[in-house]
Design an enzyme around this catalytic site. Structure first.
Site, short mmCIF file in Angstrom:
data_model
loop_
_atom_site.label_atom_id
_atom_site.label_comp_id
_atom_site.label_asym_id
_atom_site.label_seq_id
_atom_site.Cartn_x
_atom_site.Cartn_y
_atom_site.Cartn_z
N ASP A 174 0.85 -1.18 0.00
CA ASP A 174 0.00 0.00 0.00
C ASP A 174 0.89 1.24 0.00
O ASP A 174 2.09 1.14 0.21
CB ASP A 174 -1.02 -0.01 1.14
CG ASP A 174 -0.41 0.12 2.53
OD1 ASP A 174 0.80 -0.16 2.68
OD2 ASP A 174 -1.14 0.46 3.46
N TYR B 136 2.90 4.79 0.75
CA TYR B 136 3.54 5.40 1.93
C TYR B 136 2.50 6.24 2.67
O TYR B 136 1.66 6.90 2.05
CB TYR B 136 4.70 6.29 1.51
CG TYR B 136 5.85 5.56 0.86
CD1 TYR B 136 6.56 4.56 1.54
CD2 TYR B 136 6.27 5.89 -0.43
CE1 TYR B 136 7.64 3.92 0.95
CE2 TYR B 136 7.35 5.25 -1.03
CZ TYR B 136 8.02 4.26 -0.33
OH TYR B 136 9.09 3.62 -0.92
N PHE C 143 6.58 2.11 -4.24
CA PHE C 143 7.94 2.37 -3.76
C PHE C 143 8.47 3.76 -4.11
O PHE C 143 9.49 4.18 -3.58
CB PHE C 143 8.92 1.29 -4.27
CG PHE C 143 8.64 -0.08 -3.75
CD1 PHE C 143 8.92 -0.41 -2.43
CD2 PHE C 143 8.09 -1.05 -4.56
CE1 PHE C 143 8.65 -1.68 -1.93
CE2 PHE C 143 7.81 -2.33 -4.07
CZ PHE C 143 8.09 -2.64 -2.76
N HIS D 71 10.96 -8.85 1.02
CA HIS D 71 10.66 -7.43 0.83
C HIS D 71 11.94 -6.61 1.04
O HIS D 71 12.80 -6.99 1.85
CB HIS D 71 9.58 -7.01 1.82
CG HIS D 71 8.97 -5.69 1.53
ND1 HIS D 71 9.53 -4.50 1.93
CD2 HIS D 71 7.83 -5.37 0.85
CE1 HIS D 71 8.76 -3.50 1.53
NE2 HIS D 71 7.73 -4.00 0.87
#
Length: 244
Positions: free
Chosen positions: A85, A87, A98, A211
């Protein structure tokens, strides 16, 4: 509508202003899929939820939830990088997984992405992409930077998870995976890897690792740092571009 908008320009507001999808332009190739979702009951419930949160004074990011679908038309997708999701800090989310707006300090996950890019391909860090941490250039070159949930409230990670966005983004993943062109899918972390069953690995290159978050980037069994995904993707794309 989308061809009248310069997609490189960050919207003036840094937060969501409207819960009307007409205010969220997408590339023409995505429009039918998006329209079908918002015409369905799940899409309607999502929009009502967003309206209620905005009316209650919630600060919701990003200002353009569908920006990834504006910058990267389906016929141009070469690589999919899947996030979870947006920031949740003010000024960070710009509608691309990202990525952060120019001038915003690099979040730790993005910093690790650049570190691996430098280690794997020798790309100077942090001068690319320039300036700062915006990945708009990637998106314009066929990298679909897709979060599975497309809005979030300030300071509350995953606050809009399970509200319906996942149905739309799953449809996007399936659309790409069922398309005629072989694509590289980079699935970083357990959440992204849960989408693996939607992708035919005999047609596409599916790359998995932990991740890039500092909590997991160096941990076994599939550390992100050292994964070599960028060089593998480049070699695979070169092979397919040449008809190999």
């Amino acid at each position: 509508m989308s061809d009248l908008i310069d997609p490189t320009i960050q919207p003036a507001a840094d937060q969501l202003q409207s819960a009307d999808p007409a205010d969220w332009p997408v590339a023409d190739g995505w429009q039918a899929l998006v329209d079908e979702f918002f015409a369905a009951p799940a899409g309607g419930r999502l929009l009502e939820f967003l309206r209620q949160r905005l009316q209650a004074g919630a600060t919701v990011f990003p200002p353009q939830p569908l920006r990834a679908l504006l910058l990267t038309p389906p016929e141009e997708v070469r690589v999919v990088i899947l996030g979870q999701d947006p920031y949740h800090g003010r000024g960070q989310a710009e509608g691309l997984a990202f990525s952060v707006a120019s001038g915003v300090p690099l979040p730790p996950s993005l910093r690790n992405i650049f570190k691996e890019l430098q280690r794997d391909l020798g790309t100077p860090f942090p001068t690319f992409p320039s300036p700062g941490g915006s990945l708009v250039r990637w998106a314009q070159r066929g990298v679909l930077l897709l979060n599975t949930c497309l809005t979030v409230e300030e300071g509350q990670p995953a606050s809009h998870a399970g509200r319906g966005w996942e149905l739309l983004t799953d449809a996007v993943i399936r659309h790409v995976a069922q398309g005629p062109r072989p694509v590289v899918f980079m699935l970083w972390g357990g959440h992204a890897q849960s989408k693996r069953s939607m992708i035919d690995a005999s047609r596409h290159l599916v790359l998995v690792s932990n991740h890039p978050s500092p909590l997991s980037a160096l941990r076994p069994p599939l550390p992100f740092i050292g994964c070599g995904h960028f060089s593998q993707a480049r070699a695979w794309r070169d092979q397919h571009a040449s008809g190999g």
